[in-house]
Write a protein that holds these residues in place. Structure first.
Motif, PDB file in Angstrom:
ATOM      1  N   UNK A  97       0.825  -1.208   0.000  1.00 43.93           N
ATOM      2  CA  UNK A  97       0.000   0.000   0.000  1.00 43.93           C
ATOM      3  C   UNK A  97       0.859   1.257   0.000  1.00 43.93           C
ATOM      4  N   UNK A  98       1.960   1.232   0.757  1.00 42.12           N
ATOM      5  CA  UNK A  98       2.850   2.392   0.803  1.00 42.12           C
ATOM      6  C   UNK A  98       3.547   2.609  -0.535  1.00 42.12           C
ATOM      7  N   UNK A  99       3.972   1.523  -1.187  1.00 47.35           N
ATOM      8  CA  UNK A  99       4.587   1.656  -2.505  1.00 47.35           C
ATOM      9  C   UNK A  99       3.629   2.298  -3.501  1.00 47.35           C
ATOM     10  N   UNK A 100       2.367   1.879  -3.451  1.00 49.83           N
ATOM     11  CA  UNK A 100       1.359   2.386  -4.382  1.00 49.83           C
ATOM     12  C   UNK A 100       0.719   3.681  -3.901  1.00 49.83           C
ATOM     13  N   UNK A 105      -6.321   5.856   0.541  1.00 52.40           N
ATOM     14  CA  UNK A 105      -7.335   5.615  -0.483  1.00 52.40           C
ATOM     15  C   UNK A 105      -8.085   4.313  -0.234  1.00 52.40           C
ATOM     16  N   UNK A 106      -7.345   3.266   0.161  1.00 54.82           N
ATOM     17  CA  UNK A 106      -7.963   1.958   0.404  1.00 54.82           C
ATOM     18  C   UNK A 106      -7.561   1.449   1.790  1.00 54.82           C
ATOM     19  N   UNK A 107      -8.129   2.040   2.845  1.00 61.68           N
ATOM     20  CA  UNK A 107      -7.770   1.582   4.202  1.00 61.68           C
ATOM     21  C   UNK A 107      -8.241   0.155   4.485  1.00 61.68           C
ATOM     22  N   UNK A 108      -9.352  -0.265   3.857  1.00 57.08           N
ATOM     23  CA  UNK A 108      -9.887  -1.612   4.079  1.00 57.08           C
ATOM     24  C   UNK A 108      -9.266  -2.585   3.092  1.00 57.08           C
ATOM     25  N   UNK A 139      -7.980  -5.247  -2.191  1.00 61.39           N
ATOM     26  CA  UNK A 139      -7.856  -6.518  -2.905  1.00 61.39           C
ATOM     27  C   UNK A 139      -8.612  -6.477  -4.234  1.00 61.39           C
ATOM     28  N   UNK A 140      -9.866  -6.045  -4.204  1.00 57.91           N
ATOM     29  CA  UNK A 140     -10.691  -6.081  -5.398  1.00 57.91           C
ATOM     30  C   UNK A 140     -10.268  -5.040  -6.430  1.00 57.91           C
ATOM     31  N   UNK A 141      -9.972  -3.835  -5.988  1.00 53.24           N
ATOM     32  CA  UNK A 141      -9.729  -2.738  -6.924  1.00 53.24           C
ATOM     33  C   UNK A 141      -8.282  -2.637  -7.389  1.00 53.24           C
ATOM     34  N   UNK A 142      -7.387  -3.266  -6.663  1.00 53.34           N
ATOM     35  CA  UNK A 142      -5.973  -3.199  -7.059  1.00 53.34           C
ATOM     36  C   UNK A 142      -5.444  -4.581  -7.437  1.00 53.34           C
ATOM     37  N   UNK A 143      -5.492  -5.547  -6.514  1.00 55.92           N
ATOM     38  CA  UNK A 143      -4.865  -6.851  -6.738  1.00 55.92           C
ATOM     39  C   UNK A 143      -5.630  -7.665  -7.781  1.00 55.92           C
TER      40      UNK A 143
END
Length: 465
Positions: free
Chosen positions: A190-193, A198-201, A206-210
């Protein structure tokens, strides 16, 4: 799939492949792992800038980004607003900041700097054709005169990706392509991206990025991946990415696969390790640490010979579902495999006189000590098998049992998976596939433990030989 020879790579990082011109992107691994976030237009401007860097450049230049090239390269539709989007993306890139680790004589430091500078664009957007932009001087160590520890790939892998996160995930996994596995903490990724806020949960992340990246990479790039979640209690705290060659894309001829010049996290200072990693780059579970241990214990020549022998058997059609485990077993059992070389750093143990075991004693090992070991063996067999094969065997188990019985056997009351039970059962399915009996495994196990061969008699008893 066409492979590239090094002598076809010119100083402009341009390769002529049939009638196409392939551009290669080069960036330092530290930059790949930097902390920053682009939107898709910023990423497009950034990518076009990278494509204009020459391999032998010693300083940055002013890079002219033509609108028609962007539309062509990224397969966009000209709608009258394209220059506006391009201009806004370049200006946002000029304001964008990045955090990158850097080595100094006094230790590691974090560089906090802008990425681009000097954006010049036309006021009248309707007739505008290009804009000018350059990199910030602080970016030099990460983009120019790269000799080691850098990533290089065919830019066409990312041109069709509509998510900047998918592009970042592609690069992070491409770094570890030759190893086949990369483990990252969720917070670290999350820190790299730059998406901690933006996506604390985790579910949204998982769904929107991974998952989105997983779909994009399989559809458009030369690698794809599966992933496992690492949990602390109920919380997902880490991700294990299993990186798989996307053969469909590699073999299509539309993308260029570069095994000779592909990025690696292993420096060239240890040629033996680099050679072993190259030969095992498609094996699941192999890492730099693993091959170093093999070499240190058994010697480079012995390990090299066994790896080559295993690859030869695979190329001849032998089904070896877990090459890494097969090599380990072969190295540990030279008497059985004909691997005559002894470990170079084997711990000396007292030579045992050949014990004489009664049927009662042997059956104790069969029902007691071996039974416990065999369950662990089955679990490891399932864990280390190919992911596709693993899921196939799980599906076979589902087809064998009713849904209720399957849930009773392999699920906890809270809905989580009983991995110990499931992996043991999958391991049994794998044994059935390999047609290797439990009795044969017991004979091998008994030999490894006591250096005594045993035979099973028709009466069902065992005796030492």
């Amino acid at each position: 799939m066409k492979k590239l020879k090094k002598d076809k790579l010119d100083n402009n990082q341009t390769i002529k492949k049939d009638t196409d011109v392939v551009k290669l992107i080069r960036k330092a691994n530290r930059l790949v792992e930097g902390k920053y976030r682009f939107d898709i237009w910023e990423m497009r401007v950034f990518t076009k800038m990278l494509m204009k860097i020459h391999r032998d450049d010693e300083d940055f230049k002013v890079y002219r980004i033509y609108l028609h090239e962007v539309i062509q390269d990224f397969e966009l539709q000209e709608d009258g607003h394209s220059y506006k989007f391009l201009k806004q993306g370049a200006e946002r890139l000029g304001r964008r900041e990045i955090r990158v680790l850097m080595d100094t004589p006094d230790g590691k430091m974090e560089l906090f700097t802008h990425i681009a500078t000097g954006v010049k664009s036309f006021v009248e957007e309707k007739t505008a054709k290009y804009l000018d932009i350059s990199f910030h001087p602080d970016m030099k160590p990460y983009l120019l005169q790269l000799q080691s520890q850098f990533l290089m790939y065919d830019v066409r892998n990312i041109l069709k990706l509509q998510s900047s996160f998918s592009i970042r995930i592609y690069e992070l996994l491409k770094q570890y392509e030759t190893i086949g596995k990369r483990t990252l903490k969720v917070q670290e990724l999350k820190e790299m991206l730059d998406v901690v806020d933006k996506y604390p949960l985790y579910g949204n992340f998982k769904q929107r990025v991974i998952v989105k990246a997983q779909e994009d990479l399989e559809k458009f790039t030369d690698i794809k991946f599966t992933f496992d979640e690492v949990k602390s209690g109920r919380a997902v705290t880490g991700l294990v990415f299993w990186i798989i060659p996307n053969r469909e894309k590699q073999d299509s001829g539309n993308l260029l696969y570069l095994p000779e010049v592909a990025s690696t996290i292993v420096e060239d200072t240890d040629q033996e390790i680099s050679q072993l990693l190259t030969l095992t780059q498609r094996w699941e579970g192999v890492s730099k640490t693993v091959v170093e241990q093999w070499r240190n214990v058994y010697g480079f020549e012995t390990v090299l010979a066994q790896i080559k022998k295993t690859n030869k058997q695979i190329s001849e059609g032998k089904k070896i579902h877990n090459p890494m485990g097969f090599v380990v077993w072969s190295l540990q059992n030279p008497e059985i495999t004909g691997n005559v070389a002894e470990p170079v750093s084997k711990i000396e143990t007292p030579v045992k006189e050949e014990p004489k075991y009664t049927s009662k004693q042997i059956n104790f090992y069969w029902n007691g000590e071996f039974a416990n070991w065999f369950v662990i063996y089955l679990q490891n067999l399932a864990i280390n098998c190919e992911k596709v094969l693993y899921h196939k065997k799980v599906d076979e188990l589902r087809a064998t049992y009713s849904e209720k019985l399957f849930n009773n056997l392999f699920m906890f009351n809270d809905g989580s998976v009983n991995e110990e039970s499931l992996n043991s059962s999958v391991g049994i399915k794998l044994l059935e596939t390999e047609q290797k009996s439990k009795e044969n495994i017991f004979q091998e196990w008994f030999w490894n433990k006591f250096q005594v061969r045993i035979l099973q008699q028709r009466s069902g008893d065992w005796k030492a030989q």
